[in-house]
Design a protein around this motif. Structure first.
Motif, short mmCIF file in Angstrom:
data_model
loop_
_atom_site.label_atom_id
_atom_site.label_comp_id
_atom_site.label_asym_id
_atom_site.label_seq_id
_atom_site.Cartn_x
_atom_site.Cartn_y
_atom_site.Cartn_z
N ARG A 1 0.86 -1.17 0.00
CA ARG A 1 0.00 0.00 0.00
C ARG A 1 0.90 1.23 0.00
O ARG A 1 1.92 1.26 0.69
N TYR A 2 0.52 2.21 -0.78
CA TYR A 2 1.36 3.39 -0.94
C TYR A 2 0.69 4.61 -0.31
O TYR A 2 -0.54 4.73 -0.30
N GLU A 3 1.51 5.49 0.22
CA GLU A 3 1.02 6.74 0.79
C GLU A 3 1.90 7.88 0.33
O GLU A 3 3.09 7.70 0.05
N LYS A 4 1.32 9.07 0.26
CA LYS A 4 2.04 10.25 -0.20
C LYS A 4 2.95 10.76 0.90
O LYS A 4 2.53 10.96 2.03
N GLY A 5 4.24 10.97 0.57
CA GLY A 5 5.21 11.43 1.53
C GLY A 5 5.38 12.93 1.53
O GLY A 5 4.80 13.64 0.69
N PRO A 6 6.18 13.45 2.46
CA PRO A 6 6.41 14.89 2.55
C PRO A 6 7.08 15.48 1.31
O PRO A 6 7.01 16.69 1.07
N ASP A 7 7.73 14.62 0.51
CA ASP A 7 8.38 15.10 -0.72
C ASP A 7 7.43 15.15 -1.90
O ASP A 7 7.81 15.52 -3.01
N GLY A 8 6.17 14.78 -1.66
CA GLY A 8 5.18 14.80 -2.72
C GLY A 8 5.08 13.51 -3.50
O GLY A 8 4.15 13.33 -4.28
N GLY A 9 6.04 12.59 -3.30
CA GLY A 9 6.01 11.31 -3.99
C GLY A 9 5.29 10.25 -3.17
O GLY A 9 5.04 10.43 -1.97
N TYR A 10 4.97 9.15 -3.84
CA TYR A 10 4.28 8.05 -3.16
C TYR A 10 5.29 6.98 -2.76
O TYR A 10 6.15 6.59 -3.54
N HIS A 11 5.17 6.53 -1.52
CA HIS A 11 6.11 5.56 -0.96
C HIS A 11 5.33 4.40 -0.35
O HIS A 11 4.24 4.58 0.21
N ILE A 12 5.92 3.21 -0.44
CA ILE A 12 5.29 2.03 0.13
C ILE A 12 5.22 2.17 1.65
O ILE A 12 6.16 2.68 2.29
N GLN A 13 4.10 1.78 2.23
CA GLN A 13 3.95 1.85 3.67
C GLN A 13 4.86 0.83 4.35
O GLN A 13 5.11 -0.25 3.83
N SER A 14 5.35 1.19 5.51
CA SER A 14 6.24 0.32 6.26
C SER A 14 5.51 -0.94 6.71
O SER A 14 4.33 -0.89 7.10
N SER A 15 6.21 -2.06 6.64
CA SER A 15 5.66 -3.34 7.09
C SER A 15 6.65 -3.98 8.05
O SER A 15 7.53 -4.76 7.63
N PRO A 16 6.57 -3.65 9.35
CA PRO A 16 7.51 -4.19 10.33
C PRO A 16 7.55 -5.72 10.31
O PRO A 16 6.52 -6.38 10.20
N GLY A 17 8.77 -6.25 10.38
CA GLY A 17 8.96 -7.69 10.39
C GLY A 17 9.01 -8.32 9.02
O GLY A 17 9.30 -9.51 8.90
#
Length: 232
Positions: free
Chosen positions: A53-69
């Protein structure tokens, strides 16, 4: 590459789900016939990425959400090479990692020869800069006898990471961007690479496949090119 050691070239493919599929050549060395694909396993489990799942970051780009483990991400870019110097083909996978610094994975082949058995992945932390979905390629780029690492990226860039260690224990120096210039090369992205002696002059040449898309008032267009950079 000849993945199963029978003297015939097979096919390995990555995909957007982070999987790796093996297509065995059941034909001959001259005429390939590919069997149905089989998902590669590592540590007894199929190689498969996270449900990204992707979310918009502070740089304006979309980044994959963190998945711990989790370690295995998506958009797997693969290269088979003997990374640890034991004579067996290992697997390096560039990806959109599920967490920071998990964009490149090393799957060690525990063998035996002709019957690859991949261990669970280990993260290769690139010493910088951070690369978007790196496409790895193992080659002795500087000619010092030890394999180095080249990486294509999602941009119009290819980076060189010199191996300052040994073949048995690689250690990567900070990345250096290759000076690649071509009429329109900088407008492409998703660089995938191959090193060969294209013109048989004894020097390493670089092939770079990429993608481009152009938006215009009359309608957009998309396509791709293969660029040849001759060694000097």
């Amino acid at each position: 590459m000849d993945w199963d050691g029978d003297g015939k070239k097979d096919l390995l493919c990555g995909d957007s789900a982070g999987q790796v599929t093996f297509f065995r050549n059941t034909g001959t060395a001259e005429t390939s016939v590919l069997a149905a694909g089989v998902r590669l396993k590592a540590g007894g489990e199929e190689i498969k990425g996270v449900n990204a799942r992707y979310e918009k970051g502070p740089d304006g780009g979309y980044h994959i959400q963190s998945s711990p483990g989790k370690i295995i991400g998506v958009y797997s870019k693969i290269h088979a090479a003997d990374w640890d110097g034991d004579g067996l083909l290992d697997l390096l996978v560039g990806q959109d990692g599920p967490n920071e610094k998990q964009d490149l994975l090393f799957y060690r082949n525990a063998g035996p020869a002709g019957a690859p058995a991949l261990e669970k992945p280990v993260v290769i932390e690139l010493p910088g800069p951070h690369l978007s979905r790196p496409s790895p390629y193992v080659v002795d780029w500087d000619g010092d006898g030890t394999p180095d690492l080249l990486c294509g990226t999602e941009g119009a860039e290819v980076w060189f990471f010199r191996n300052t260690g040994t073949h048995r224990a690689p250690a990567l120096a900070k990345g250096v961007r290759l000076d690649l210039k071509g009429d329109g090369f900088e407008k492409g992205y998703r660089c995938r690479i191959e090193v060969t002696d294209w013109n048989n002059d004894g020097k390493r040449d670089l092939l770079v496949g990429n993608f481009y898309s152009i938006n215009s008032p009359g309608g957009g267009k998309a396509g791709g090119n293969v660029w040849l950079f001759l060694g000097r």
